[in-house]
Motif scaffolding. Structure first.
Motif, mmCIF file in Angstrom:
data_model
loop_
_atom_site.group_PDB
_atom_site.id
_atom_site.type_symbol
_atom_site.label_atom_id
_atom_site.label_comp_id
_atom_site.label_asym_id
_atom_site.label_seq_id
_atom_site.Cartn_x
_atom_site.Cartn_y
_atom_site.Cartn_z
ATOM 1 N N HIS A 211 5.953 -2.157 4.619
ATOM 2 C CA HIS A 211 4.656 -2.783 4.916
ATOM 3 C C HIS A 211 3.536 -1.748 4.877
ATOM 4 O O HIS A 211 2.450 -2.032 4.373
ATOM 5 C CB HIS A 211 4.695 -3.452 6.293
ATOM 6 C CG HIS A 211 5.326 -4.814 6.280
ATOM 7 N ND1 HIS A 211 4.692 -5.935 6.780
ATOM 8 C CD2 HIS A 211 6.529 -5.231 5.831
ATOM 9 C CE1 HIS A 211 5.479 -6.989 6.636
ATOM 10 N NE2 HIS A 211 6.612 -6.580 6.074
ATOM 11 N N GLY A 212 3.811 -0.567 5.419
ATOM 12 C CA GLY A 212 2.811 0.494 5.384
ATOM 13 C C GLY A 212 2.485 0.920 3.965
ATOM 14 O O GLY A 212 1.314 1.153 3.620
ATOM 15 N N GLN A 213 3.522 1.019 3.121
ATOM 16 C CA GLN A 213 3.287 1.383 1.722
ATOM 17 C C GLN A 213 2.500 0.298 0.989
ATOM 18 O O GLN A 213 1.631 0.594 0.166
ATOM 19 C CB GLN A 213 4.630 1.623 1.024
ATOM 20 C CG GLN A 213 5.363 2.864 1.503
ATOM 21 C CD GLN A 213 6.582 3.160 0.656
ATOM 22 O OE1 GLN A 213 6.486 3.390 -0.543
ATOM 23 N NE2 GLN A 213 7.749 3.159 1.279
ATOM 24 N N ILE A 214 2.826 -0.970 1.293
ATOM 25 C CA ILE A 214 2.107 -2.078 0.665
ATOM 26 C C ILE A 214 0.629 -2.041 1.061
ATOM 27 O O ILE A 214 -0.260 -2.170 0.222
ATOM 28 C CB ILE A 214 2.734 -3.422 1.071
ATOM 29 C CG1 ILE A 214 4.118 -3.581 0.431
ATOM 30 C CG2 ILE A 214 1.829 -4.597 0.674
ATOM 31 C CD1 ILE A 214 4.931 -4.734 0.984
ATOM 32 N N ARG A 215 0.368 -1.835 2.343
ATOM 33 C CA ARG A 215 -1.025 -1.814 2.811
ATOM 34 C C ARG A 215 -1.801 -0.671 2.158
ATOM 35 O O ARG A 215 -2.960 -0.836 1.752
ATOM 36 C CB ARG A 215 -1.074 -1.702 4.334
ATOM 37 C CG ARG A 215 -2.471 -1.959 4.897
ATOM 38 C CD ARG A 215 -2.496 -1.974 6.410
ATOM 39 N NE ARG A 215 -1.577 -2.931 6.979
ATOM 40 C CZ ARG A 215 -1.757 -4.249 6.960
ATOM 41 N NH1 ARG A 215 -2.829 -4.757 6.381
ATOM 42 N NH2 ARG A 215 -0.870 -5.058 7.503
ATOM 43 N N ALA A 216 -1.156 0.480 2.077
ATOM 44 C CA ALA A 216 -1.825 1.622 1.453
ATOM 45 C C ALA A 216 -2.092 1.348 -0.033
ATOM 46 O O ALA A 216 -3.173 1.655 -0.547
ATOM 47 C CB ALA A 216 -0.972 2.877 1.616
ATOM 48 N N PHE A 217 -1.116 0.743 -0.716
ATOM 49 C CA PHE A 217 -1.273 0.448 -2.136
ATOM 50 C C PHE A 217 -2.384 -0.568 -2.371
ATOM 51 O O PHE A 217 -3.182 -0.441 -3.313
ATOM 52 C CB PHE A 217 0.047 -0.072 -2.712
ATOM 53 C CG PHE A 217 -0.024 -0.434 -4.169
ATOM 54 C CD1 PHE A 217 -0.103 0.554 -5.138
ATOM 55 C CD2 PHE A 217 -0.014 -1.763 -4.569
ATOM 56 C CE1 PHE A 217 -0.183 0.224 -6.488
ATOM 57 C CE2 PHE A 217 -0.091 -2.104 -5.909
ATOM 58 C CZ PHE A 217 -0.169 -1.111 -6.867
ATOM 59 N N MET A 218 -2.451 -1.582 -1.496
ATOM 60 C CA MET A 218 -3.469 -2.624 -1.661
ATOM 61 C C MET A 218 -4.825 -2.201 -1.094
ATOM 62 O O MET A 218 -5.827 -2.895 -1.283
ATOM 63 C CB MET A 218 -3.007 -3.912 -0.988
ATOM 64 C CG MET A 218 -1.730 -4.490 -1.589
ATOM 65 S SD MET A 218 -1.852 -4.840 -3.362
ATOM 66 C CE MET A 218 -2.759 -6.390 -3.323
ATOM 67 N N GLU A 219 -4.864 -1.093 -0.367
ATOM 68 C CA GLU A 219 -6.107 -0.505 0.142
ATOM 69 C C GLU A 219 -6.910 -1.487 0.998
ATOM 70 O O GLU A 219 -8.120 -1.638 0.826
ATOM 71 C CB GLU A 219 -6.968 0.011 -1.019
ATOM 72 C CG GLU A 219 -6.273 1.059 -1.866
ATOM 73 C CD GLU A 219 -7.118 1.550 -3.014
ATOM 74 O OE1 GLU A 219 -7.559 2.715 -2.965
ATOM 75 O OE2 GLU A 219 -7.344 0.762 -3.960
ATOM 76 N N SER A 220 -6.209 -2.142 1.929
ATOM 77 C CA SER A 220 -6.897 -3.080 2.803
ATOM 78 C C SER A 220 -6.225 -3.127 4.163
ATOM 79 O O SER A 220 -5.044 -3.457 4.275
ATOM 80 C CB SER A 220 -6.890 -4.497 2.199
ATOM 81 O OG SER A 220 -7.441 -5.415 3.129
ATOM 82 N N ASP A 221 -6.999 -2.830 5.195
ATOM 83 C CA ASP A 221 -6.486 -2.968 6.557
ATOM 84 C C ASP A 221 -6.657 -4.391 7.077
ATOM 85 O O ASP A 221 -6.124 -4.746 8.117
ATOM 86 C CB ASP A 221 -7.192 -1.979 7.499
ATOM 87 C CG ASP A 221 -6.456 -1.832 8.816
ATOM 88 O OD1 ASP A 221 -5.245 -1.532 8.771
ATOM 89 O OD2 ASP A 221 -7.072 -2.046 9.872
ATOM 90 N N ARG A 222 -7.410 -5.214 6.353
ATOM 91 C CA ARG A 222 -7.622 -6.605 6.777
ATOM 92 C C ARG A 222 -6.537 -7.533 6.251
ATOM 93 O O ARG A 222 -6.373 -8.649 6.748
ATOM 94 C CB ARG A 222 -8.980 -7.101 6.290
ATOM 95 C CG ARG A 222 -10.167 -6.344 6.870
ATOM 96 C CD ARG A 222 -11.480 -6.921 6.364
ATOM 97 N NE ARG A 222 -11.678 -8.297 6.826
ATOM 98 C CZ ARG A 222 -12.680 -9.073 6.415
ATOM 99 N NH1 ARG A 222 -13.549 -8.615 5.525
ATOM 100 N NH2 ARG A 222 -12.808 -10.297 6.879
ATOM 101 N N LEU A 223 -5.811 -7.105 5.235
ATOM 102 C CA LEU A 223 -4.787 -7.922 4.604
ATOM 103 C C LEU A 223 -3.629 -8.177 5.561
ATOM 104 O O LEU A 223 -3.056 -7.240 6.121
ATOM 105 C CB LEU A 223 -4.278 -7.209 3.342
ATOM 106 C CG LEU A 223 -3.073 -7.807 2.635
ATOM 107 C CD1 LEU A 223 -3.417 -9.180 2.054
ATOM 108 C CD2 LEU A 223 -2.603 -6.860 1.529
#
Length: 266
Positions: A211-223
């Motif tokens: 999940h952390g890698q996905i968030r970093a890849f998508m560049e969104s803390d709101r997602l």
């Protein structure tokens, strides 16, 4: 990235190809009799990130049920004003026309759906849906006012080969290419394929890492990013304690009202 926030939690039940009119009625009666949830906004827009807040400060959980097409009108009637939102399990990329057997996003919205699952691993596996097609379905859903839950996840062979993150990022590339505005209007569901219906579950640490890698890849803390794959009441709390896990996409356990609501309560 990856810090606790005010992203509203979401627990979505995916009934898959299960149900009957009588069985649904009994399940819904039990679900509504025991539930105490707030209405779903169907959008993450109002959930503003706040890194200073602990997980316990997140807003109450949203609850969603995704049923087979033929039962959606029954659920729309039963769930109206209940606080439990309605979703479909798939949607056509086409708006209308000569596409026998397809159901458009506007049709789903017309009968009261607010959400739709797209790109589930079973659709990718059994219907050969590509990530590009999944991205097109995202656009179709958003254009009709639906919020798509976009499923991603790797096979066991991918994980054992150390390729899990690469496979997931490849699935996400067409979604990310749609732009940040689109990314922040959807929900992702990370479901390792090897954990779906097998009784196997990623450890909370494995799930959080992805999940952390996905968030970093998508560049969104709101997602919002959900976890899926044999989620049950006895493992939900540990999973939800992870800072980047914002809820769950629940399969088999969503067919048991008591078990499903215990997951919501977690």
């Amino acid at each position: 990235m990856g810090v606790p926030s005010l992203r509203k939690r979401l627990v979505a039940g995916n009934w898959k190809m299960n149900g009957s009119l009588d069985g649904n009625r009994r399940l819904l009666d039990e679900l509504l009799a025991q539930s105490d949830v707030q209405p779903s906004a169907a959008r993450p827009d109002a959930a503003q990130p706040n890194a200073a807040q602990p997980n316990a400060a997140r807003p109450k959980c949203e609850v969603l049920v995704c049923a087979p097409y033929v039962y959606l009108p029954q659920l729309a009637d039963a769930l109206r004003e209940s606080g439990i939102a309605l979703g479909a399990q798939d949607v056509s990329v086409h708006a209308k026309g000569a596409y026998t057997g397809e159901v458009s996003a506007s049709m789903l919205a017309d009968i009261g759906c607010q959400w739709v699952i797209v790109g589930h691993s079973e659709r990718r596996q059994y219907h050969q849906e590509s990530s590009a097609l999944v991205a097109a379905k995202v656009v179709a859903a958003l254009d009709a006012g639906l919020t798509p839950i976009v499923c991603i996840g790797e096979l066991l062979a991918d994980r054992e080969a150390g390729q899990a993150a690469c496979v997931v990022q490849d699935q996400l590339e067409p979604i990310k290419a749609l732009g940040k505005d689109v990314v922040e209007r959807i929900v992702l569901a990370y479901e390792p394929v090897w954990a779906i219906g097998t009784g196997l579950t990623a450890t909370p640490e494995q799930a959080q890492d992805m999940h952390g890698q996905i968030r970093a890849f998508m560049e969104s803390d709101r997602l919002r990013i959900l976890y899926g794959g044999s989620v049950k009441a006895d493992n939900a709390a540990e999973l939800f304690a992870m800072p980047d896990i914002d809820g769950a996409l629940v399969g088999g356990a969503s067919l048991d009202a008591r078990e499903f609501l215990r997951i919501v309560a977690a």
